[in-house]
Design a protein around this motif. Structure first.
Motif, PDB file in Angstrom:
ATOM      1  N   ARG A  23      35.915  59.374  35.329  1.00 57.42           N
ATOM      2  CA  ARG A  23      35.054  58.350  35.929  1.00 57.42           C
ATOM      3  C   ARG A  23      34.738  57.193  34.993  1.00 57.42           C
ATOM      4  O   ARG A  23      34.089  56.232  35.394  1.00 57.42           O
ATOM      5  N   VAL A  24      35.180  57.290  33.750  1.00 56.66           N
ATOM      6  CA  VAL A  24      35.005  56.187  32.800  1.00 56.66           C
ATOM      7  C   VAL A  24      36.390  55.684  32.429  1.00 56.66           C
ATOM      8  O   VAL A  24      37.253  56.464  32.011  1.00 56.66           O
ATOM      9  N   LYS A  26      45.623  38.993  38.196  1.00 55.33           N
ATOM     10  CA  LYS A  26      45.420  37.600  38.595  1.00 55.33           C
ATOM     11  C   LYS A  26      44.033  37.109  38.164  1.00 55.33           C
ATOM     12  O   LYS A  26      43.878  35.972  37.732  1.00 55.33           O
ATOM     13  N   ARG A  27      43.040  37.966  38.249  1.00 57.30           N
ATOM     14  CA  ARG A  27      41.676  37.573  37.912  1.00 57.30           C
ATOM     15  C   ARG A  27      41.343  37.739  36.428  1.00 57.30           C
ATOM     16  O   ARG A  27      40.527  36.993  35.896  1.00 57.30           O
ATOM     17  N   LEU A  28      41.932  38.744  35.779  1.00 53.76           N
ATOM     18  CA  LEU A  28      41.531  39.072  34.408  1.00 53.76           C
ATOM     19  C   LEU A  28      42.590  38.780  33.359  1.00 53.76           C
ATOM     20  O   LEU A  28      42.271  38.676  32.177  1.00 53.76           O
ATOM     21  N   GLY A  29      43.852  38.703  33.766  1.00 52.70           N
ATOM     22  CA  GLY A  29      44.936  38.562  32.803  1.00 52.70           C
ATOM     23  C   GLY A  29      45.610  39.911  32.579  1.00 52.70           C
ATOM     24  O   GLY A  29      45.283  40.915  33.208  1.00 52.70           O
ATOM     25  N   ILE A  30      46.556  39.924  31.668  1.00 54.11           N
ATOM     26  CA  ILE A  30      47.347  41.128  31.415  1.00 54.11           C
ATOM     27  C   ILE A  30      46.491  42.187  30.742  1.00 54.11           C
ATOM     28  O   ILE A  30      45.850  41.946  29.727  1.00 54.11           O
ATOM     29  N   GLY A  31      46.502  43.358  31.344  1.00 52.98           N
ATOM     30  CA  GLY A  31      45.766  44.500  30.830  1.00 52.98           C
ATOM     31  C   GLY A  31      46.160  45.730  31.618  1.00 52.98           C
ATOM     32  O   GLY A  31      46.879  45.652  32.603  1.00 52.98           O
ATOM     33  N   THR A  32      45.689  46.877  31.176  1.00 51.78           N
ATOM     34  CA  THR A  32      45.978  48.110  31.885  1.00 51.78           C
ATOM     35  C   THR A  32      44.840  49.089  31.697  1.00 51.78           C
ATOM     36  O   THR A  32      44.208  49.126  30.640  1.00 51.78           O
ATOM     37  N   PHE A  33      44.553  49.867  32.734  1.00 55.53           N
ATOM     38  CA  PHE A  33      43.463  50.836  32.694  1.00 55.53           C
ATOM     39  C   PHE A  33      43.907  52.170  32.123  1.00 55.53           C
ATOM     40  O   PHE A  33      45.027  52.626  32.379  1.00 55.53           O
ATOM     41  N   ARG A  34      43.009  52.811  31.389  1.00 52.57           N
ATOM     42  CA  ARG A  34      43.165  54.192  30.951  1.00 52.57           C
ATOM     43  C   ARG A  34      41.807  54.873  31.093  1.00 52.57           C
ATOM     44  O   ARG A  34      40.769  54.269  30.819  1.00 52.57           O
ATOM     45  N   ASN A  35      41.827  56.127  31.542  1.00 55.84           N
ATOM     46  CA  ASN A  35      40.550  56.834  31.664  1.00 55.84           C
ATOM     47  C   ASN A  35      40.139  57.410  30.316  1.00 55.84           C
ATOM     48  O   ASN A  35      40.916  57.440  29.366  1.00 55.84           O
ATOM     49  N   ALA A  86      37.679  56.511  41.110  1.00 50.09           N
ATOM     50  CA  ALA A  86      38.052  55.126  40.816  1.00 50.09           C
ATOM     51  C   ALA A  86      38.989  54.567  41.882  1.00 50.09           C
ATOM     52  O   ALA A  86      38.861  53.415  42.288  1.00 50.09           O
ATOM     53  N   SER A  87      39.916  55.378  42.350  1.00 52.47           N
ATOM     54  CA  SER A  87      40.904  54.913  43.333  1.00 52.47           C
ATOM     55  C   SER A  87      40.267  54.535  44.664  1.00 52.47           C
ATOM     56  O   SER A  87      40.875  53.820  45.458  1.00 52.47           O
ATOM     57  N   GLU A  88      39.042  54.971  44.910  1.00 54.38           N
ATOM     58  CA  GLU A  88      38.357  54.663  46.167  1.00 54.38           C
ATOM     59  C   GLU A  88      37.371  53.511  46.034  1.00 54.38           C
ATOM     60  O   GLU A  88      36.719  53.136  46.995  1.00 54.38           O
ATOM     61  N   SER A  89      37.271  52.929  44.860  1.00 54.93           N
ATOM     62  CA  SER A  89      36.297  51.882  44.599  1.00 54.93           C
ATOM     63  C   SER A  89      36.840  50.493  44.955  1.00 54.93           C
ATOM     64  O   SER A  89      37.977  50.164  44.621  1.00 54.93           O
ATOM     65  N   LYS A  90      36.000  49.688  45.591  1.00 57.62           N
ATOM     66  CA  LYS A  90      36.362  48.287  45.847  1.00 57.62           C
ATOM     67  C   LYS A  90      36.489  47.526  44.530  1.00 57.62           C
ATOM     68  O   LYS A  90      37.240  46.579  44.417  1.00 57.62           O
TER      69      LYS A  90
END
Length: 179
Positions: free
Chosen positions: A102-103, A157-166, A145-149
Motif C-alpha cells: 500500500r506504500v 504525461k503529467r509527471l514525466g518519466i518515472g516508474t512505481f515500486r511498492n 493501488a490498482s483500484e485507485s483513481k
C-alpha cells in the motif's frame, strides 16, 4: 566498482510476451556490467559498474533493451547509495511496514517539485496521501493501488518519466545492496 539499481517501466513486450529476467541479466553482462541480479520478475536490475553518469547508463541500457527485446522501455537508474537514501526517506514507513503493497514510490528521472501533492489531492480518496521526498513521489494507498483513481492520474504525461515500486520492492532492493 559502484552499485546501481535500474528500474524498467515495463516488462511487457507485446501480446503475451514479457521480459525474462535471465535475458535482462544477460543483456547487462553484454554491456560489461558485473554481477547483474534481479529482484522479482518485474524489471528490477542491480549491477556493478565503473562510476559513470546516470543519464549515460540510462541511455545505454535503453538502447541495449530496444536492440535486445525489440521495443523501447524507459529505464530509471540510481546509484546504490542513492537507493539506500531513498529507502531510508520513506515518509510512510510505518504504513509500509504494516502493508508493503500500500506504500509506493514513483522513482523519477527528473526530480518533482514539492508542489506536486497539491496538484493531485483531488484524486485522493479514503485517506490516500502523497509526499515528494528528494524529487520522488511517495504514495500511501489505503486500498488496492490498482483500484485507485489517483494511480491513473499520476501518469508520465503529467509527471514525466518515472516508474512505481511498492515498499516491499524498495526494501528488497535495499537489502540486496547491503549484502
Amino acid at each position: 566498482m559502484n552499485s546501481y539499481v535500474a528500474l524498467l517501466y515495463s516488462i511487457v513486450l507485446g501480446e503475451g510476451r514479457r521480459v525474462v529476467m535471465s535475458d535482462l541479466k544477460a543483456m547487462a553482462e553484454r554491456l560489461g556490467h558485473r554481477s547483474p541480479r534481479t529482484l522479482v520478475a518485474t524489471g528490477n536490475l542491480l549491477f556493478e559498474a565503473e562510476r559513470v553518469a546516470v543519464g549515460e547508463l540510462e541511455a545505454t541500457l535503453e538502447a541495449a533493451f530496444a536492440e535486445t527485446f525489440g521495443r523501447h522501455v524507459d529505464i530509471i537508474v540510481r546509484p546504490g547509495s542513492d537507493w539506500l537514501r531513498l529507502a531510508a526517506a520513506n515518509p510512510f514507513h510505518d504504513e509500509g511496514e504494516e502493508d508493503g503493497t500500500r506504500v509506493h514510490v514513483r522513482v523519477m528521472r527528473e526530480p518533482l517539485s514539492g508542489a506536486v501533492p497539491t496538484d493531485f489531492e483531488r484524486y485522493c480518496s479514503a485517506g490516500e496521501r502523497l509526499a515528494v521526498v528528494d524529487g520522488d513521489l511517495w504514495v500511501h494507498f489505503t486500498g488496492q493501488a490498482s483500484e485507485s483513481k489517483l494511480l491513473g492520474a499520476l501518469s508520465k504525461k503529467r509527471l514525466g518519466i518515472g516508474t512505481f515500486r511498492n515498499w516491499n520492492t524498495v526494501k528488497g532492493l535495499a537489502g540486496m545492496l547491503s549484502t
